[in-house]
Design a protein around this motif. Structure first.
Motif, PDB file in Angstrom:
ATOM      1  N   ALA A 188       1.002  -1.282  -0.053  1.00  0.00           N
ATOM      2  CA  ALA A 188       0.042   0.023   0.079  1.00  0.00           C
ATOM      3  C   ALA A 188       0.717   1.143  -0.075  1.00  0.00           C
ATOM      4  O   ALA A 188       0.380   2.420  -0.157  1.00  0.00           O
ATOM      5  CB  ALA A 188      -1.032   0.034   1.301  1.00  0.00           C
ATOM      6  N   GLY A 189       1.987   1.107   0.427  1.00  0.00           N
ATOM      7  CA  GLY A 189       3.056   2.391   0.151  1.00  0.00           C
ATOM      8  C   GLY A 189       3.447   2.951   1.586  1.00  0.00           C
ATOM      9  O   GLY A 189       4.190   3.886   1.400  1.00  0.00           O
ATOM     10  N   HIS A 190       3.325   2.253   2.454  1.00  0.00           N
ATOM     11  CA  HIS A 190       4.066   2.589   3.898  1.00  0.00           C
ATOM     12  C   HIS A 190       4.246   1.530   4.759  1.00  0.00           C
ATOM     13  O   HIS A 190       3.480   0.448   4.901  1.00  0.00           O
ATOM     14  CB  HIS A 190       3.190   3.696   4.514  1.00  0.00           C
ATOM     15  N   VAL A 197      -5.905   3.132   4.372  1.00  0.00           N
ATOM     16  CA  VAL A 197      -5.696   2.764   2.759  1.00  0.00           C
ATOM     17  C   VAL A 197      -7.301   2.627   2.428  1.00  0.00           C
ATOM     18  O   VAL A 197      -7.843   1.961   2.697  1.00  0.00           O
ATOM     19  CB  VAL A 197      -5.094   1.407   2.627  1.00  0.00           C
ATOM     20  N   ASN A 199      -9.289   2.958  -1.195  1.00  0.00           N
ATOM     21  CA  ASN A 199      -9.252   2.724  -2.631  1.00  0.00           C
ATOM     22  C   ASN A 199      -7.740   2.841  -2.971  1.00  0.00           C
ATOM     23  O   ASN A 199      -7.406   3.584  -4.105  1.00  0.00           O
ATOM     24  CB  ASN A 199     -10.056   3.989  -3.352  1.00  0.00           C
ATOM     25  N   GLY A 200      -6.695   2.158  -2.410  1.00  0.00           N
ATOM     26  CA  GLY A 200      -5.469   2.071  -2.726  1.00  0.00           C
ATOM     27  C   GLY A 200      -4.631   3.126  -2.408  1.00  0.00           C
ATOM     28  O   GLY A 200      -3.362   3.129  -2.570  1.00  0.00           O
ATOM     29  N   GLU A 201      -5.330   4.330  -1.819  1.00  0.00           N
ATOM     30  CA  GLU A 201      -4.492   5.329  -1.378  1.00  0.00           C
ATOM     31  C   GLU A 201      -4.279   5.528  -0.004  1.00  0.00           C
ATOM     32  O   GLU A 201      -5.074   5.391   1.024  1.00  0.00           O
ATOM     33  CB  GLU A 201      -5.361   6.782  -1.792  1.00  0.00           C
ATOM     34  N   PRO A 202      -2.862   5.285   0.642  1.00  0.00           N
ATOM     35  CA  PRO A 202      -2.491   5.521   1.827  1.00  0.00           C
ATOM     36  C   PRO A 202      -2.556   6.777   2.428  1.00  0.00           C
ATOM     37  O   PRO A 202      -2.279   7.916   1.985  1.00  0.00           O
ATOM     38  CB  PRO A 202      -1.024   5.101   1.803  1.00  0.00           C
ATOM     39  N   PHE A 203      -3.104   6.803   3.843  1.00  0.00           N
ATOM     40  CA  PHE A 203      -3.070   8.152   4.794  1.00  0.00           C
ATOM     41  C   PHE A 203      -2.435   7.569   5.888  1.00  0.00           C
ATOM     42  O   PHE A 203      -2.983   6.860   6.904  1.00  0.00           O
ATOM     43  CB  PHE A 203      -4.716   8.267   4.917  1.00  0.00           C
ATOM     44  N   ARG A 208      -4.250  12.020   9.786  1.00  0.00           N
ATOM     45  CA  ARG A 208      -4.702  12.178   8.735  1.00  0.00           C
ATOM     46  C   ARG A 208      -6.208  11.963   8.325  1.00  0.00           C
ATOM     47  O   ARG A 208      -6.528  11.435   7.236  1.00  0.00           O
ATOM     48  CB  ARG A 208      -3.854  11.343   7.624  1.00  0.00           C
ATOM     49  N   LEU A 212      -8.476  11.654   5.045  1.00  0.00           N
ATOM     50  CA  LEU A 212      -9.265  10.544   4.579  1.00  0.00           C
ATOM     51  C   LEU A 212     -10.698  10.830   4.377  1.00  0.00           C
ATOM     52  O   LEU A 212     -11.159  10.260   3.645  1.00  0.00           O
ATOM     53  CB  LEU A 212      -9.115   9.405   5.801  1.00  0.00           C
ATOM     54  N   ARG A 215     -11.382  12.777   1.239  1.00  0.00           N
ATOM     55  CA  ARG A 215     -11.177  11.869   0.054  1.00  0.00           C
ATOM     56  C   ARG A 215     -12.612  11.003  -0.068  1.00  0.00           C
ATOM     57  O   ARG A 215     -13.032  10.545  -1.084  1.00  0.00           O
ATOM     58  CB  ARG A 215      -9.932  11.011   0.268  1.00  0.00           C
TER      59      ARG A 215
END
Length: 224
Positions: A188-190, A197, A199-203, A208, A212, A215
């Motif tokens: 997921a990137g972190h 996470v 829709n594939g976007e990490p917070f 945050r 979230l 979004r």
């Protein structure tokens, strides 16, 4: 009209993280308010996964985290105390991590099973309040005492004796699930917690949550 319960996100979360404790309390209240779904994904603390992370930190980093956690808890009206005992075995003078980690292993297994069989968010919110709230939350005994986490099991809609027994019986499957959670977190990137996470976007971070929600509102969440 968008079904709020159809909106969901993954929450990568650790019992040893004070910020995870804070985010669980906030997300539980927000879930009640908005009706979205939180998919709890228990991971091992970074201190266990990557012991060198803490050993390589500037000592000022630890000092700042302690200040910031206490400040955030006070700002949000949450009780906060140093957990007694610490969920992981670590020499805080050297930041060395012990090779055996029975407390966090047991907590993780309880948490994963609670998410699979009951209300995972309610469980981690109540369990982490017991661990991190401590004396500030009115608890006079260690969280490791017999029955100390029973309330968390009840909050999740589960029988505490069943949860404890099955956490032992299903330990291999649960440990495999934790490793899968960690692999998905990395993808997921972190690497840190709390990580949300959507829709594939990490917070990353309890600070945050507003981003979230913003979004999610773009996908139909009705903010109040």
């Amino acid at each position: 009209m968008t079904d709020q319960t159809a909106l969901s996100f993954d929450l990568y979360w650790s019992f040893r993280s004070p910020y995870s404790y804070i985010v669980a309390q906030r997300l539980l209240a927000l879930r009640d308010q908005y009706g979205f779904t939180v998919n709890v994904r228990i991971v091992r603390p970074l201190a266990v996964r990557s012991p060198e992370f803490f050993e390589e930190r500037d000592s000022r980093w630890i000092h700042y985290v302690l200040i910031d956690v206490a400040r955030e808890a006070e700002r949000l009206g949450l009780p906060i105390s140093a957990p007694s005992p610490d969920p992981i075995a670590q020499d805080l003078s050297t930041l060395k991590i012990a090779p055996e980690q029975p407390r966090i292993t047991y907590l993780n297994r309880l948490g994963v099973l609670a998410t699979q069989s009951g209300d995972g968010l309610a469980y981690i919110a109540a369990a982490s309040r017991r661990i991190w709230g401590g004396a500030s939350a009115g608890y006079e005994t260690p969280w490791t005492d017999d029955g100390a986490l029973d309330e968390a099991a009840h909050k999740a809609g589960l029988d505490p004796d069943w949860l404890s027994a099955e956490a032992d019986a299903q330990s291999d499957q649960i440990d495999a699930q934790i490793l899968e959670n960690e692999a998905n977190q990395d993808a997921a990137g972190h690497w840190g917690v709390p990580l949300m996470v959507f829709n594939g976007e990490p917070f990353f971070g309890q600070d945050r949550i507003d981003a979230l929600l913003w979004r999610m509102a773009q996908s139909g969440l009705k903010l109040q």
